[in-house]
Design an enzyme around this catalytic site. Sequence first.
Site, mmCIF file in Angstrom:
data_model
loop_
_atom_site.group_PDB
_atom_site.id
_atom_site.type_symbol
_atom_site.label_atom_id
_atom_site.label_comp_id
_atom_site.label_asym_id
_atom_site.label_seq_id
_atom_site.Cartn_x
_atom_site.Cartn_y
_atom_site.Cartn_z
ATOM 1 C CD GLU A 56 -2.373 1.143 2.692
ATOM 2 O OE1 GLU A 56 -3.455 1.835 2.918
ATOM 3 O OE2 GLU A 56 -2.513 0.490 3.413
ATOM 4 C CE LYS A 125 -6.948 1.023 3.983
ATOM 5 N NZ LYS A 125 -5.455 1.362 4.933
ATOM 6 C CB CYS A 181 -4.253 -1.723 4.801
ATOM 7 S SG CYS A 181 -3.801 -2.414 5.948
ATOM 8 N N GLY A 372 -6.399 -62.028 6.262
ATOM 9 C CA GLY A 372 -4.894 -61.240 6.412
ATOM 10 C C GLY A 372 -4.132 -60.100 5.345
ATOM 11 N N GLY A 373 -5.200 -59.846 4.704
ATOM 12 C CA GLY A 373 -4.546 -58.505 3.701
ATOM 13 C C GLY A 373 -4.616 -56.677 4.244
ATOM 14 C CG LEU A 374 -3.197 -53.272 3.298
ATOM 15 C CD1 LEU A 374 -2.994 -52.392 1.677
ATOM 16 C CD2 LEU A 374 -2.328 -52.765 4.485
ATOM 17 C CG ASN A 459 -17.052 -62.783 -9.624
ATOM 18 O OD1 ASN A 459 -16.092 -62.070 -8.883
ATOM 19 N ND2 ASN A 459 -17.468 -61.842 -10.878
ATOM 20 C CG HIS A 504 -25.760 -56.693 8.129
ATOM 21 N ND1 HIS A 504 -25.666 -57.806 8.356
ATOM 22 C CD2 HIS A 504 -26.521 -56.823 7.982
ATOM 23 C CE1 HIS A 504 -25.992 -58.611 7.986
ATOM 24 N NE2 HIS A 504 -27.026 -58.465 7.651
#
Length: 682
Positions: A56, A125, A181, A372-374, A459, A504
Amino acid sequence: MVRVQCFDSLYSHRFARIAAAVPHLRPAEPAFNAERTLGLAQRAHEQDAALVVFPELGLSAYAIDDLFQQDALADAVTDALAAIVEASRDLQPVLAVGGPLRAEQGVFNAAYVIHRGRVLGVVPKSYLPNYREYYEERQFRAAREAVGDSVELLGQTVPFGGELIFEAADLPGFALHVELCEDLWVPAPPSTYGALAGATILANLSASNITIGKADFRRTLCMAQSARTIAAYVYTAAGQGESTTDLAWDGQALICENGDLVTEAERFSEDEQLLFADVDLDRMAADRASTNSFGDAIGDHRERLRRFRRVGFELAPAASPLRRRVERFPYVPADPVTRTERCEEVYNIQVHGLETRLRATGIEKVVIGVSGGLDSTHALIVVARALDRLGLPRENVLAYTMPGFATSEHTRGNAWKLMEALGVTAREIDIRPSAEQMLRDLEHPYVEGAKQYDVTFENVQAGERTSHLFRLANHHGGLVIGTGDLSELALGWATYGVGDQMSHYAVNASVPKSLVGFMLRWAIDTRQFSADVSEVLQSVLDTEISPELIPGDGDKPTADSESKVGPYELQDFFLFYTLRFGYRPSKVAFLAAHAWGDRDRGPWPDLIPPDRRNQYSRAEIKHWLGVFLDRFFRLSQFKRSAIPNAPKVGSGGSLSPRGDWRAPSDASAAVWLDELRRNVPD
């Protein structure tokens, strides 16, 4: 139609490099101040910036009191301004320069917006502080006191007023509003209306002397205004050289985007400051378009917004590489402290969601499959903690590992170790006999000894597992917990109907695969469970991701998931920018190339095993993005349209048809794939 002119340039993907400058200055020496202004403007030009914002009253200095009324100073400011305008012919960036303006028989505290030898407009301003150390009303008039909407300046008729927006015709989304400002400190800043009128970049030319605690307050104001207006906010305050007769100055400069502090300059620096940030114009457009309350606010102020005037110009930006940090893992904070907080928050949301569901149903037992997976590992520790919070024994967690034709002894062993270490009720059901019976009923070649490992073969196993879980829940009066994650939902990597797509209640459904891994690391590092549990969690983290449905040689399945659907770390990256912001594929590819093209990019070496510190070529990114787009838009929506309830955990979005994402199940991916093909070079 949007065509990418230069794939590697930030400007081709609707980024804009903006800068905040804090030059040295001298009180009442406009020639010197113009020289320092142009020095920083030249540096910004060399860095291919689109905008530079200066403090300014930087042409005259701020703290010169009644000198603003002197004719000699006014003439010197005009000469300094003329020099800047002339020099700007050879500069790329728009310059927002502060200085006094003599007009309408008074003096205004103004911002001059300059580009390529032209004053695009002058912004006075709006709010003049006249309290404590300030008495601007002694020298200046406020914007509301202006009579005309233009001024004669340097032989031009220039737009004048607080309701101006400067738009680049050749950079869609670049729309600049300027305030000064004190304008930010009032209850309804002018930039609020500027943003509602379409401005995406809000600039504040400030002097703002420094007092104890004021820097923090300024930062908070800028971040909050950026968040409320869904805009970039660039702020710069006066620094070295201002008069210290009664005040002091710290040269604070910062740039925010959508509420985030992107960068901040060194305060009290001996050197001039030039701060850059590459802001994402598409990000603001996407958030504004999807936030209906932003549109409501536009409607509430339509009469005022109609008064805004657009000032157009051609930026003609040079091609320039992106210098913005793009995290490889957008769902995972890079900062360790923030990452720990995020993981704890996600975990608590998941736990609380399940806890609430169990209270509401009155069910005290849960049934969960543990591979046993992530995903199932993380789901199991969420379930265990939820029952702890409910005061129920962990024996009420009925956990089943269900080995199939390709289950490895390693993952089966991890499942058993985890169930035992957590103290849940652990059981094993070998699904091979029932799966073989179904294959026999289907007259599948496998039962005759043929190695036909097709989708039916896969599947049948997934369906048998889910069928057992639901019947076990019936038998024991339990709730089946889904373990699939957000990444799998995005890619359709789940068996529909009586398969792992159904449960669920699904605790992981809005947690991406990349975050699941970090959640397990967080559980280890923060000792959420015993050392025995942590040991298993680490083993799970070290295991290759695989559905373990197709037998291989020895104790290893033939293919991992990522060889089919792509690297999850990359697919999660694509998902974030597609789901959260709706970016076109070429921009997603551009960001991915920037994030993943350098092996050493990012603070991840200590967190990711050496064999996972990947990098990808542009051709690989284009290929896997094509896979993602086809699976996400064409192949997978019908599965997402029928998913069970699940808690949303992050602002990155969920894929629930009742939440963030609603889409037709029979849509085509052609539009996205065509844009990728046309605009992303190999």
